[in-house]
Design a protein around this motif. Sequence first.
Motif, PDB file in Angstrom:
ATOM      1  N   ALA A   1      -0.473  14.569  -8.732  1.00  0.00           N
ATOM      2  CA  ALA A   1      -0.687  14.182 -10.130  1.00  0.00           C
ATOM      3  C   ALA A   1      -0.573  12.668 -10.306  1.00  0.00           C
ATOM      4  N   GLU A   2       0.364  12.068  -9.571  1.00  0.00           N
ATOM      5  CA  GLU A   2       0.540  10.613  -9.681  1.00  0.00           C
ATOM      6  C   GLU A   2      -0.654   9.860  -9.095  1.00  0.00           C
ATOM      7  N   LEU A   3      -1.136  10.357  -7.979  1.00  0.00           N
ATOM      8  CA  LEU A   3      -2.280   9.710  -7.343  1.00  0.00           C
ATOM      9  C   LEU A   3      -3.519   9.848  -8.230  1.00  0.00           C
ATOM     10  N   ARG A   4      -3.664  11.022  -8.843  1.00  0.00           N
ATOM     11  CA  ARG A   4      -4.788  11.218  -9.775  1.00  0.00           C
ATOM     12  C   ARG A   4      -4.671  10.262 -10.950  1.00  0.00           C
ATOM     13  N   ALA A   5      -3.443  10.072 -11.432  1.00  0.00           N
ATOM     14  CA  ALA A   5      -3.251   9.171 -12.578  1.00  0.00           C
ATOM     15  C   ALA A   5      -3.620   7.734 -12.185  1.00  0.00           C
ATOM     16  N   GLU A   6      -3.323   7.351 -10.957  1.00  0.00           N
ATOM     17  CA  GLU A   6      -3.698   5.999 -10.514  1.00  0.00           C
ATOM     18  C   GLU A   6      -5.212   5.848 -10.457  1.00  0.00           C
ATOM     19  N   LEU A   7      -5.878   6.868  -9.943  1.00  0.00           N
ATOM     20  CA  LEU A   7      -7.345   6.816  -9.889  1.00  0.00           C
ATOM     21  C   LEU A   7      -7.932   6.749 -11.293  1.00  0.00           C
ATOM     22  N   ASP A   8      -7.325   7.503 -12.213  1.00  0.00           N
ATOM     23  CA  ASP A   8      -7.810   7.478 -13.595  1.00  0.00           C
ATOM     24  C   ASP A   8      -7.579   6.117 -14.237  1.00  0.00           C
ATOM     25  N   ALA A   9      -6.413   5.527 -13.935  1.00  0.00           N
ATOM     26  CA  ALA A   9      -6.113   4.214 -14.516  1.00  0.00           C
ATOM     27  C   ALA A   9      -7.104   3.172 -14.007  1.00  0.00           C
ATOM     28  N   LEU A  10      -7.459   3.292 -12.746  1.00  0.00           N
ATOM     29  CA  LEU A  10      -8.450   2.378 -12.167  1.00  0.00           C
ATOM     30  C   LEU A  10      -9.797   2.538 -12.848  1.00  0.00           C
TER      31      LEU A  10
ATOM     32  N   HIS B   1       0.828  -1.219   0.000  1.00  0.00           N
ATOM     33  CA  HIS B   1       0.000   0.000   0.000  1.00  0.00           C
ATOM     34  C   HIS B   1       0.860   1.267   0.000  1.00  0.00           C
ATOM     35  N   THR B   2       2.145   1.127  -0.233  1.00  0.00           N
ATOM     36  CA  THR B   2       3.017   2.320  -0.271  1.00  0.00           C
ATOM     37  C   THR B   2       3.746   2.422  -1.605  1.00  0.00           C
ATOM     38  N   ASP B   3       3.409   1.551  -2.532  1.00  0.00           N
ATOM     39  CA  ASP B   3       4.019   1.567  -3.868  1.00  0.00           C
ATOM     40  C   ASP B   3       2.914   1.768  -4.905  1.00  0.00           C
ATOM     41  N   PRO B   4       3.327   2.089  -6.147  1.00  0.00           N
ATOM     42  CA  PRO B   4       2.323   2.214  -7.209  1.00  0.00           C
ATOM     43  C   PRO B   4       1.608   0.881  -7.468  1.00  0.00           C
ATOM     44  N   VAL B   5       0.410   0.982  -8.023  1.00  0.00           N
ATOM     45  CA  VAL B   5      -0.347  -0.218  -8.409  1.00  0.00           C
ATOM     46  C   VAL B   5       0.322  -0.825  -9.643  1.00  0.00           C
ATOM     47  N   PRO B   6       0.784  -2.066  -9.547  1.00  0.00           N
ATOM     48  CA  PRO B   6       1.465  -2.659 -10.701  1.00  0.00           C
ATOM     49  C   PRO B   6       0.496  -2.974 -11.839  1.00  0.00           C
ATOM     50  N   ALA B   7       1.060  -3.053 -13.040  1.00  0.00           N
ATOM     51  CA  ALA B   7       0.237  -3.333 -14.219  1.00  0.00           C
ATOM     52  C   ALA B   7      -0.535  -4.632 -14.059  1.00  0.00           C
ATOM     53  N   ALA B   8       0.093  -5.645 -13.439  1.00  0.00           N
ATOM     54  CA  ALA B   8      -0.577  -6.949 -13.303  1.00  0.00           C
ATOM     55  C   ALA B   8      -1.860  -6.824 -12.473  1.00  0.00           C
ATOM     56  N   VAL B   9      -1.839  -5.929 -11.481  1.00  0.00           N
ATOM     57  CA  VAL B   9      -3.040  -5.749 -10.650  1.00  0.00           C
ATOM     58  C   VAL B   9      -4.128  -5.034 -11.448  1.00  0.00           C
ATOM     59  N   LEU B  10      -3.715  -4.042 -12.249  1.00  0.00           N
ATOM     60  CA  LEU B  10      -4.703  -3.358 -13.092  1.00  0.00           C
ATOM     61  C   LEU B  10      -5.323  -4.315 -14.098  1.00  0.00           C
ATOM     62  N   GLU B  11      -4.483  -5.208 -14.639  1.00  0.00           N
ATOM     63  CA  GLU B  11      -5.018  -6.200 -15.571  1.00  0.00           C
ATOM     64  C   GLU B  11      -6.028  -7.101 -14.886  1.00  0.00           C
ATOM     65  N   LEU B  12      -5.730  -7.440 -13.632  1.00  0.00           N
ATOM     66  CA  LEU B  12      -6.644  -8.298 -12.880  1.00  0.00           C
ATOM     67  C   LEU B  12      -7.965  -7.563 -12.588  1.00  0.00           C
ATOM     68  N   VAL B  13      -7.886  -6.251 -12.410  1.00  0.00           N
ATOM     69  CA  VAL B  13      -9.112  -5.458 -12.261  1.00  0.00           C
ATOM     70  C   VAL B  13      -9.955  -5.613 -13.525  1.00  0.00           C
ATOM     71  N   GLY B  14      -9.291  -5.513 -14.673  1.00  0.00           N
ATOM     72  CA  GLY B  14     -10.004  -5.692 -15.943  1.00  0.00           C
ATOM     73  C   GLY B  14     -10.636  -7.074 -16.041  1.00  0.00           C
ATOM     74  N   ALA B  15      -9.878  -8.092 -15.619  1.00  0.00           N
ATOM     75  CA  ALA B  15     -10.390  -9.466 -15.691  1.00  0.00           C
ATOM     76  C   ALA B  15     -11.576  -9.644 -14.749  1.00  0.00           C
TER      77      ALA B  15
ATOM     78  N   PRO C   1     -16.579   6.198 -14.639  1.00  0.00           N
ATOM     79  CA  PRO C   1     -16.199   7.589 -14.924  1.00  0.00           C
ATOM     80  C   PRO C   1     -15.033   8.028 -14.036  1.00  0.00           C
ATOM     81  N   ALA C   2     -14.177   8.877 -14.570  1.00  0.00           N
ATOM     82  CA  ALA C   2     -13.061   9.404 -13.775  1.00  0.00           C
ATOM     83  C   ALA C   2     -13.618  10.273 -12.652  1.00  0.00           C
ATOM     84  N   VAL C   3     -12.950  10.231 -11.491  1.00  0.00           N
ATOM     85  CA  VAL C   3     -13.402  11.064 -10.367  1.00  0.00           C
ATOM     86  C   VAL C   3     -12.527  12.297 -10.201  1.00  0.00           C
TER      87      VAL C   3
END
Lengths: 281, 181
Positions: A262-271, A226-240, A278-280
């Motif tokens: 800006a980084e935190l916003r980008a993570e929320l957008d990626a999610l 919970h202190t590192d960026p969300v890895p691509a594999a986790v985002l892919e699993l969200v998609g799955a 919709p983006a928050v």
Amino acid sequence: MRGRRRVRRMTGPSGVGIGWRPEIAGFVAELPGLRFVEVVAEGVPASGPLPPGLTQLRDRAVTVVPHGVRLSLGGAEPVDPARVAHLAAVAQRLDAPLVSEHIAFVRAGGLEAGHLLPLPRSREAVDAVCANVARAQAELPVPIALEPIAALLDWPDDELDEADFLTEILDRTGALLLLDVANVHANARNRGADPLALLDRLPLERVAYAHVAGGSERGGFYHDTHTDPVPAAVLELVGALCARRRPPALLLERDGHYPPAAELRAELDALASAAGFPAVT
Amino acid sequence: MTGTPEGGSAPAPRAGLAERQAELVAALVAGGEPPAGFAPGPLAATRAALLRKRAGEVARHWPLLAAGLGARWPTTFAEWAARRPTAGSLRDGWDLARALHDRHALPPAAAEELAVREARLRYDGVRAPRPRRVPAVGRAGGAVAVQIAGRVRLLRPAPRVPTRAGDGVPDAAGSELWISD
């Protein structure tokens, strides 16, 4: 699309949310599309003033879900009534539509572990969790969602696999599921199992909302930090997960090493984009 | 009902869940024997992860203690905490700060943080710290803080001694006599 109604009890979690923490209260307050946050229940006082950022969110009719981390529902001893009473009081104060806690234990034999520890996947452990969840449910004003944790170790006496273990607990308690996608990734990675096979066997219709968090590899293990960026594999699993059945809401958990806004916003957008919400930001 | 594990390679008779959970927690946070049947690698990884999590939480309660130690914070905390179960982040940080103070290894900013806490709260090292009801002075490493009617002021900062090649800052001499409680 900001609703103006003030219902007594907020609506269930929806869309993309974020774990409210005092350190990022200012950031969270400025997310225009935010409808849902989670707050660590033990950090909210049962009486007296609420943290100002939370009051503000409630005034905007943002749903606030208390997330317990110290109940120790998986402890062999009965859950502490004072801790349940606190969670119930916080749920009431925040007009929460539900609360959440973990399928885990955090203390035993008079010692605090300091974090969530896994249960053996045994019948005895299922009985212990179900008894404690029932005790909690008897006092809580709202439904409870149970979250399976990320564990680095397994007990030698597992009798059930993860899907059977979780399904049995949910069936017997009638609780909702808080599915942590990063935990699914972490456990599969660390046990050499297939995360999709687990998703295929979980009762996804019971998911109240899902967690997503970052982590990192260290010493041969994937750590759900919970202190590192969300890895691509986790985002892919969200998609799955969403391709199978999209949960009503997805919540980003960040607990330290807060990145620039800006980084935190980008993570929320990626999610949001991984789930088609919709983006928050 | 509960059997006692006999050790050896055959599956030991299983103790009850409560006992096994207690054994596991003791092994993870109190230097207890590893419980039978657990793989050592995952056990060690869990132990280290718990310490890191705990260090992060203590750092939130004691930001100047963690910042003062800088890159040495994670190992300093882990060495101190490895066999000490948590007493909560406030007390963990307090106990560690006092231990470092006793070893003259408390950085100046951390000494100021400790002095302010000592002035604000009464902590006997055993029970939860409680607010002081009467005016009080807190001292640590040359730093002096005073609390009157619940308001705390740092009266004297800890001396910044030029560091020798990144060593801990030695405590300043003569810090004991400034004001009495």
